[in-house]
Write a protein that holds these residues in place. Structure first.
Motif, PDB file in Angstrom:
ATOM      1  N   UNK A  12      37.461  39.428  56.432  1.00 18.17           N
ATOM      2  CA  UNK A  12      37.110  38.769  56.507  1.00 18.17           C
ATOM      3  C   UNK A  12      35.671  36.924  55.978  1.00 18.17           C
ATOM      4  N   UNK A  13      36.603  36.419  55.675  1.00 21.14           N
ATOM      5  CA  UNK A  13      35.037  35.481  55.137  1.00 21.14           C
ATOM      6  C   UNK A  13      35.953  33.930  54.685  1.00 21.14           C
ATOM      7  N   UNK A  14      34.881  33.223  54.600  1.00 23.96           N
ATOM      8  CA  UNK A  14      35.421  31.670  54.318  1.00 23.96           C
ATOM      9  C   UNK A  14      36.220  31.665  52.642  1.00 23.96           C
ATOM     10  N   UNK A  15      37.146  31.038  52.489  1.00 20.67           N
ATOM     11  CA  UNK A  15      38.059  30.891  51.790  1.00 20.67           C
ATOM     12  C   UNK A  15      36.912  30.604  50.345  1.00 20.67           C
ATOM     13  N   UNK A  16      35.580  30.352  49.843  1.00 19.12           N
ATOM     14  CA  UNK A  16      35.131  30.271  49.138  1.00 19.12           C
ATOM     15  C   UNK A  16      34.474  31.683  48.896  1.00 19.12           C
ATOM     16  N   UNK A  17      34.474  32.483  49.981  1.00 16.50           N
ATOM     17  CA  UNK A  17      34.061  33.592  49.730  1.00 16.50           C
ATOM     18  C   UNK A  17      34.367  34.946  49.140  1.00 16.50           C
ATOM     19  N   UNK A  18      36.208  34.076  49.922  1.00 13.67           N
ATOM     20  CA  UNK A  18      37.440  35.278  49.609  1.00 13.67           C
ATOM     21  C   UNK A  18      37.015  35.022  47.711  1.00 13.67           C
ATOM     22  N   UNK A  19      37.074  34.116  47.295  1.00 19.34           N
ATOM     23  CA  UNK A  19      37.171  34.099  46.398  1.00 19.34           C
ATOM     24  C   UNK A  19      36.211  34.499  44.748  1.00 19.34           C
ATOM     25  N   UNK A  20      35.141  34.960  45.813  1.00 18.48           N
ATOM     26  CA  UNK A  20      33.588  35.533  45.851  1.00 18.48           C
ATOM     27  C   UNK A  20      33.764  36.661  45.270  1.00 18.48           C
ATOM     28  N   UNK A  21      34.095  37.605  46.390  1.00 16.36           N
ATOM     29  CA  UNK A  21      34.711  38.869  46.432  1.00 16.36           C
ATOM     30  C   UNK A  21      35.259  39.587  45.949  1.00 16.36           C
ATOM     31  N   UNK A  22      36.700  38.686  45.122  1.00 15.05           N
ATOM     32  CA  UNK A  22      37.280  39.442  44.348  1.00 15.05           C
ATOM     33  C   UNK A  22      36.988  39.744  43.341  1.00 15.05           C
ATOM     34  N   UNK A  23      35.807  38.224  42.305  1.00 16.18           N
ATOM     35  CA  UNK A  23      35.520  38.070  41.208  1.00 16.18           C
ATOM     36  C   UNK A  23      34.563  39.529  41.420  1.00 16.18           C
ATOM     37  N   UNK A  24      34.356  39.975  41.687  1.00 14.66           N
ATOM     38  CA  UNK A  24      32.975  40.824  41.606  1.00 14.66           C
ATOM     39  C   UNK A  24      33.306  42.687  41.289  1.00 14.66           C
ATOM     40  N   UNK A  25      32.864  43.048  40.537  1.00 13.71           N
ATOM     41  CA  UNK A  25      33.503  43.728  39.871  1.00 13.71           C
ATOM     42  C   UNK A  25      33.104  45.144  41.970  1.00 13.71           C
ATOM     43  N   UNK A  26      33.397  46.421  40.601  1.00 17.25           N
ATOM     44  CA  UNK A  26      33.871  47.665  41.483  1.00 17.25           C
ATOM     45  C   UNK A  26      32.222  47.607  42.724  1.00 17.25           C
ATOM     46  N   UNK A  27      31.291  47.457  41.733  1.00 18.51           N
ATOM     47  CA  UNK A  27      30.005  48.476  42.281  1.00 18.51           C
ATOM     48  C   UNK A  27      29.792  47.388  43.265  1.00 18.51           C
ATOM     49  N   UNK A  73      30.228  53.862  50.312  1.00 17.76           N
ATOM     50  CA  UNK A  73      31.171  53.693  50.124  1.00 17.76           C
ATOM     51  C   UNK A  73      30.531  54.398  48.550  1.00 17.76           C
ATOM     52  N   UNK A  74      32.116  54.875  47.906  1.00 20.28           N
ATOM     53  CA  UNK A  74      31.599  55.598  46.254  1.00 20.28           C
ATOM     54  C   UNK A  74      32.510  55.010  45.356  1.00 20.28           C
ATOM     55  N   UNK A  75      34.182  54.594  46.462  1.00 21.12           N
ATOM     56  CA  UNK A  75      35.174  53.756  45.747  1.00 21.12           C
ATOM     57  C   UNK A  75      35.836  52.446  46.157  1.00 21.12           C
ATOM     58  N   UNK A  76      36.624  51.863  45.414  1.00 17.70           N
ATOM     59  CA  UNK A  76      37.665  50.481  46.051  1.00 17.70           C
ATOM     60  C   UNK A  76      38.886  50.621  45.186  1.00 17.70           C
ATOM     61  N   UNK A  77      39.855  50.593  46.159  1.00 18.26           N
ATOM     62  CA  UNK A  77      41.237  50.470  45.558  1.00 18.26           C
ATOM     63  C   UNK A  77      41.514  48.853  44.822  1.00 18.26           C
ATOM     64  N   UNK A  78      42.115  48.286  43.507  1.00 20.49           N
ATOM     65  CA  UNK A  78      42.447  47.130  44.112  1.00 20.49           C
ATOM     66  C   UNK A  78      42.217  46.770  44.635  1.00 20.49           C
ATOM     67  N   UNK A  79      41.784  44.806  44.856  1.00 19.67           N
ATOM     68  CA  UNK A  79      41.696  44.135  45.766  1.00 19.67           C
ATOM     69  C   UNK A  79      42.642  42.591  45.523  1.00 19.67           C
ATOM     70  N   UNK A  80      43.237  42.180  46.803  1.00 16.74           N
ATOM     71  CA  UNK A  80      43.639  41.527  47.407  1.00 16.74           C
ATOM     72  C   UNK A  80      43.038  40.595  48.404  1.00 16.74           C
ATOM     73  N   UNK A  81      43.823  39.092  48.317  1.00 15.58           N
ATOM     74  CA  UNK A  81      43.495  38.303  49.886  1.00 15.58           C
ATOM     75  C   UNK A  81      44.610  38.088  50.231  1.00 15.58           C
ATOM     76  N   UNK A  82      44.507  36.973  51.727  1.00 21.11           N
ATOM     77  CA  UNK A  82      44.984  35.770  51.948  1.00 21.11           C
ATOM     78  C   UNK A  82      44.397  35.048  53.341  1.00 21.11           C
TER      79      UNK A  82
END
Length: 384
Positions: A218-233, A249-258
């Protein structure tokens, strides 16, 4: 265009897990049922979402013979802490003589278990509700299904179709936060431990699911957009930092936000209509209370309807009794989750200290910790 007319006692709009739980709880009783959904039956089969189910919800589903143990990952302990502050507490299932505090299950697996228990004749899918009209003795639902018109009269209409749209009777509190969701794989086995970590941006939950964690970040809306744009690493590095490098952590699935908001319907029974689940209230995901509250809505509504003396499922006195029965659990669960969000959202040093003392008190005072745990397991009424 073909027109169909039908008369039932109870029409349930929304064939998700909450609507199906109600239908299954009422099955075999005196009421003629219709379970109506805008989607085709089985549309949930590809839904990857994870649900947090309290042990109390397992008891409800087991009572309906719709518990799928093989699809559930148990939560044996919950570790609660705050970033950049002292204090932490652990809640353990062994303190309550339970096999688990709760479980994590995919939406599709829970829906499949419920669907398998319901008769085909109950479902009416691919229907778009055009309108509902009430009079003193019944409700009339008008629907479209391809080139067909359906008109169903019902003694009671139950709304279980999910988060409400714009409605004057719904109070909305926008948290100005987004939840970033994904599945992450830890470097070490999770050991059936869940994590609730409070940060200045918002809470982070890690829930064991198979070999992975289901993540709610959970993050503010602007930070959510930033987290979605980051690569997995980079995303996993950001998550690792929130846990002060205690987790890896070693792996991450595709991300989404709401977006996150508190939505509470002031009146859950009006005329011959009643609202349950997310249609009645949508809570912040912190502590995983919302879906479990919806299942308790369905269970208590079924109990009320089956216990009514007459054959009229929409009788005003019975619906008023149901509203009274749900008041404590609904208001208590909403206040509990809303209070947690507001207390832990501010990162001022004095509040961090107060929160640390609170977490320390939970750890050192078992009666206080047990109060919180029982609320998470069974709701505000501390079922069973």
């Amino acid at each position: 265009m073909t027109e169909h007319q039908q008369s039932v006692d109870i029409a349930i709009i929304g064939a998700g897990p909450v609507g199906m739980t109600l239908a299954l709880a009422l099955a075999g009783g005196p009421h003629r049922l219709r379970l109506i959904d805008v989607r085709p039956r089985g549309a949930w089969s590809g839904d990857p979402r994870a649900l947090a189910l309290a042990h109390g919800s397992r008891q409800v589903l087991q009572g309906l013979q719709a518990w799928n143990l093989d699809a559930a990952t148990a939560i044996s302990t919950i570790h609660v802490s705050q970033r950049t502050g002292f204090g932490r507490t652990r809640i353990d299932a062994s303190d309550y003589g339970l096999p688990a505090l709760g479980y994590v299950m995919r939406y599709r697996d829970l829906a499949a278990a419920l669907d398998a228990r319901l008769e085909d004749s109950v479902f009416l899918d691919n229907c778009s509700v055009q309108g509902i009209r009430n009079d003193d003795t019944r409700a009339l639902i008008t629907m479209r299904r391809a080139d067909e018109t359906w008109r169903i009269t019902a003694r009671l209409v139950v709304h279980a179709e999910g988060t409400p749209g714009h409605d004057a009777d719904v109070r909305v509190c926008d948290y100005h936060q987004h939840a970033v969701v994904a599945e992450v794989r830890p470097t070490a086995p999770h050991g059936h431990r869940a994590w609730e970590r409070f940060t200045g941006d918002g809470p982070i939950a890690l829930l064991p699911l198979g070999h992975d964690y289901s993540l709610v970040f959970t993050v503010p809306q602007a930070k959510a957009a930033e987290l979605l744009e980051l690569d997995e690493h980079a995303f996993l590095a950001a998550l690792r930092t929130r846990f002060a490098d205690r987790m890896d952590f070693v792996a991450c699935s595709p991300r989404a936000s709401f977006p996150l908001a508190l939505r509470i319907r002031r009146q859950i029974a009006v005329g011959r209509q009643v609202w349950i689940g997310n249609a009645a209230q949508t809570l912040h995901p912190v502590s995983g209370q919302g879906f479990n509250l919806g299942l308790r809505d369905a269970w208590e509504l079924a109990d009320t309807l089956l216990g009514m003396a007459g054959n009229d499922a929409g009788e005003a006195a019975g619906l008023a009794a149901y509203s009274r029965r749900r008041r404590i659990d609904r208001s208590g669960s909403a206040a509990f989750t809303d209070g947690i969000v507001r207390v832990f959202a501010n990162d001022l040093a004095p509040l961090r200290c107060a929160r640390g003392l609170g977490l320390l008190a939970l750890e050192l005072l078992p009666p206080l910790r047990h109060f919180v745990a029982r609320r998470m397991i069974w709701g505000a009424r501390a079922w069973p």
